[in-house]
Design a protein around this motif. Structure first.
Motif, mmCIF file in Angstrom:
data_model
loop_
_atom_site.group_PDB
_atom_site.id
_atom_site.type_symbol
_atom_site.label_atom_id
_atom_site.label_comp_id
_atom_site.label_asym_id
_atom_site.label_seq_id
_atom_site.Cartn_x
_atom_site.Cartn_y
_atom_site.Cartn_z
ATOM 1 N N ASN A 92 -7.353 -64.396 -3.138
ATOM 2 C CA ASN A 92 -6.499 -63.200 -3.155
ATOM 3 C C ASN A 92 -7.172 -61.982 -3.783
ATOM 4 N N ILE A 93 -8.401 -61.737 -3.358
ATOM 5 C CA ILE A 93 -9.073 -60.516 -3.822
ATOM 6 C C ILE A 93 -8.587 -59.374 -2.908
ATOM 7 N N ARG A 94 -8.196 -58.284 -3.527
ATOM 8 C CA ARG A 94 -7.560 -57.196 -2.787
ATOM 9 C C ARG A 94 -8.597 -56.276 -2.139
ATOM 10 N N SER A 95 -9.655 -55.994 -2.882
ATOM 11 C CA SER A 95 -10.583 -54.946 -2.454
ATOM 12 C C SER A 95 -11.772 -55.505 -1.671
ATOM 13 N N ALA A 96 -11.980 -54.971 -0.468
ATOM 14 C CA ALA A 96 -13.131 -55.362 0.355
ATOM 15 C C ALA A 96 -14.443 -54.985 -0.337
ATOM 16 N N HIS A 97 -14.407 -53.906 -1.126
ATOM 17 C CA HIS A 97 -15.616 -53.536 -1.889
ATOM 18 C C HIS A 97 -15.987 -54.639 -2.859
ATOM 19 N N GLY B 178 -17.382 -57.633 -0.925
ATOM 20 C CA GLY B 178 -18.743 -57.334 -0.460
ATOM 21 C C GLY B 178 -19.743 -57.444 -1.601
ATOM 22 N N SER B 179 -19.347 -56.925 -2.756
ATOM 23 C CA SER B 179 -20.206 -56.987 -3.933
ATOM 24 C C SER B 179 -20.471 -58.443 -4.333
ATOM 25 N N MET B 180 -19.431 -59.270 -4.270
ATOM 26 C CA MET B 180 -19.597 -60.676 -4.679
ATOM 27 C C MET B 180 -20.425 -61.464 -3.667
ATOM 28 N N THR C 78 -7.814 -62.637 0.812
ATOM 29 C CA THR C 78 -9.139 -62.039 0.575
ATOM 30 C C THR C 78 -9.783 -61.574 1.881
ATOM 31 N N PRO C 79 -10.137 -60.286 1.989
ATOM 32 C CA PRO C 79 -10.742 -59.806 3.232
ATOM 33 C C PRO C 79 -12.156 -60.346 3.439
ATOM 34 N N GLY C 80 -12.498 -60.610 4.697
ATOM 35 C CA GLY C 80 -13.860 -61.003 5.063
ATOM 36 C C GLY C 80 -14.580 -59.808 5.668
ATOM 37 N N PRO C 81 -15.802 -60.014 6.169
ATOM 38 C CA PRO C 81 -16.581 -58.911 6.746
ATOM 39 C C PRO C 81 -15.991 -58.337 8.037
ATOM 40 N N VAL C 82 -15.093 -59.117 8.677
ATOM 41 C CA VAL C 82 -14.502 -58.687 9.940
ATOM 42 C C VAL C 82 -12.981 -58.705 9.785
ATOM 43 N N ASP C 83 -12.284 -57.676 10.274
ATOM 44 C CA ASP C 83 -10.822 -57.646 10.119
ATOM 45 C C ASP C 83 -10.140 -58.541 11.179
ATOM 46 N N PRO C 84 -8.814 -58.739 11.087
ATOM 47 C CA PRO C 84 -8.143 -59.660 12.006
ATOM 48 C C PRO C 84 -8.275 -59.255 13.485
ATOM 49 N N HIS C 85 -8.637 -57.997 13.748
ATOM 50 C CA HIS C 85 -8.813 -57.560 15.139
ATOM 51 C C HIS C 85 -10.259 -57.686 15.602
ATOM 52 N N GLY C 86 -11.085 -58.288 14.764
ATOM 53 C CA GLY C 86 -12.485 -58.508 15.152
ATOM 54 C C GLY C 86 -13.394 -57.314 14.892
ATOM 55 N N LYS C 87 -12.853 -56.328 14.167
ATOM 56 C CA LYS C 87 -13.667 -55.138 13.858
ATOM 57 C C LYS C 87 -14.386 -55.309 12.517
ATOM 58 N N LYS D 225 -16.133 -51.644 7.481
ATOM 59 C CA LYS D 225 -17.220 -50.784 6.983
ATOM 60 C C LYS D 225 -17.308 -50.802 5.465
ATOM 61 N N ASP D 226 -16.103 -50.828 4.823
ATOM 62 C CA ASP D 226 -16.108 -50.806 3.355
ATOM 63 C C ASP D 226 -16.752 -52.074 2.788
ATOM 64 N N PHE D 227 -16.622 -53.183 3.508
ATOM 65 C CA PHE D 227 -17.203 -54.461 3.080
ATOM 66 C C PHE D 227 -18.729 -54.421 3.199
ATOM 67 N N ILE D 228 -19.205 -54.109 4.422
ATOM 68 C CA ILE D 228 -20.659 -54.225 4.667
ATOM 69 C C ILE D 228 -21.477 -53.145 3.961
ATOM 70 N N LYS D 229 -20.773 -52.056 3.589
ATOM 71 C CA LYS D 229 -21.441 -51.006 2.828
ATOM 72 C C LYS D 229 -21.899 -51.542 1.469
ATOM 73 N N VAL D 230 -21.132 -52.494 0.941
ATOM 74 C CA VAL D 230 -21.457 -53.030 -0.382
ATOM 75 C C VAL D 230 -22.222 -54.354 -0.276
ATOM 76 N N SER D 231 -21.888 -55.172 0.721
ATOM 77 C CA SER D 231 -22.556 -56.486 0.853
ATOM 78 C C SER D 231 -23.991 -56.332 1.360
ATOM 79 N N LEU D 232 -24.263 -55.236 2.071
ATOM 80 C CA LEU D 232 -25.599 -54.963 2.630
ATOM 81 C C LEU D 232 -26.154 -56.154 3.416
ATOM 82 N N GLY D 233 -25.274 -56.801 4.184
ATOM 83 C CA GLY D 233 -25.743 -57.862 5.074
ATOM 84 C C GLY D 233 -25.749 -59.258 4.481
#
Ligand code: SAH
Length: 156
Positions: free
Chosen positions: A8-13, A16-18, A36-45, A48-56
């Protein structure tokens, strides 16, 4: 390989950081539970906020989902994992006093930014470790706490 559980992590940032930290610390798998949000949203998109911090990092660390936390923890337990909650509780010990178990079988759980890990889920954990706070704030940002906990618990 050690497992990281993000409940139950709220922030995609923060997630991504973790992911990035988990890759650096030698985590073998990440379980996202609850909302908890993953790198892709429920619509398959791609988020951006996630991958900006996870850097792949999500392409290097395998991850999966569990709707609920308790069944995921029970499964890990059955596979022989020691489950460590990173949380401030009545019984938590300092993360710096944790005596290393073979770390391949450690599952490390992080909780929600506001509520932390709920009491019911804590019952499925073998112990809780806390990061001692030296200032006026009572807790750290979850991503920062995760970094300290991973590199301390997984030190060789
Ligand atoms: N329970 C906190 C808020 C949660 S902080 C409060 O009362 O203010 C979000 C998450 O970060 C927690 O669930 C835990 O996993 C982690 N965390 C933050 N600070 C921590 C600390 N000092 N020790 C251990 N975990 C911490």
């Amino acid at each position: 390989m050690p497992v990281l559980v993000l409940h139950n992590i709220r922030s995609a940032h923060n997630v991504g950081s973790m992911f990035r930290t988990a890759d650096g610390a030698g985590i073998g798998r990440i379980i996202l539970s609850g909302y908890t949000p993953g790198p892709v949203d429920p619509h398959g998109k791609v988020r951006k906020d996630f991958i900006k911090v996870s850097l792949g990092a999500e392409t290097f660390v395998p991850w999966d989902r569990s709707k609920q936390l308790s069944p995921a923890l029970k499964k890990l337990k059955a596979e022989g994992y020691t489950i460590v909650a990173v949380e401030q509780t009545e019984n938590s010990i300092s993360v710096f006093d944790y005596k290393n178990k073979p770390y391949e079988k450690l599952a490390i759980v992080m909780g929600n930014e506001v509520r932390g890990i709920n009491k019911q889920s804590l019952k499925h954990c073998d112990l809780a470790v806390e990061i001692p706070m030296r200032g006026k704030k009572e807790s750290l940002n979850v991503g920062v706490a995760c970094g300290i906990a991973l590199f301390t618990l997984l030190k060789k």
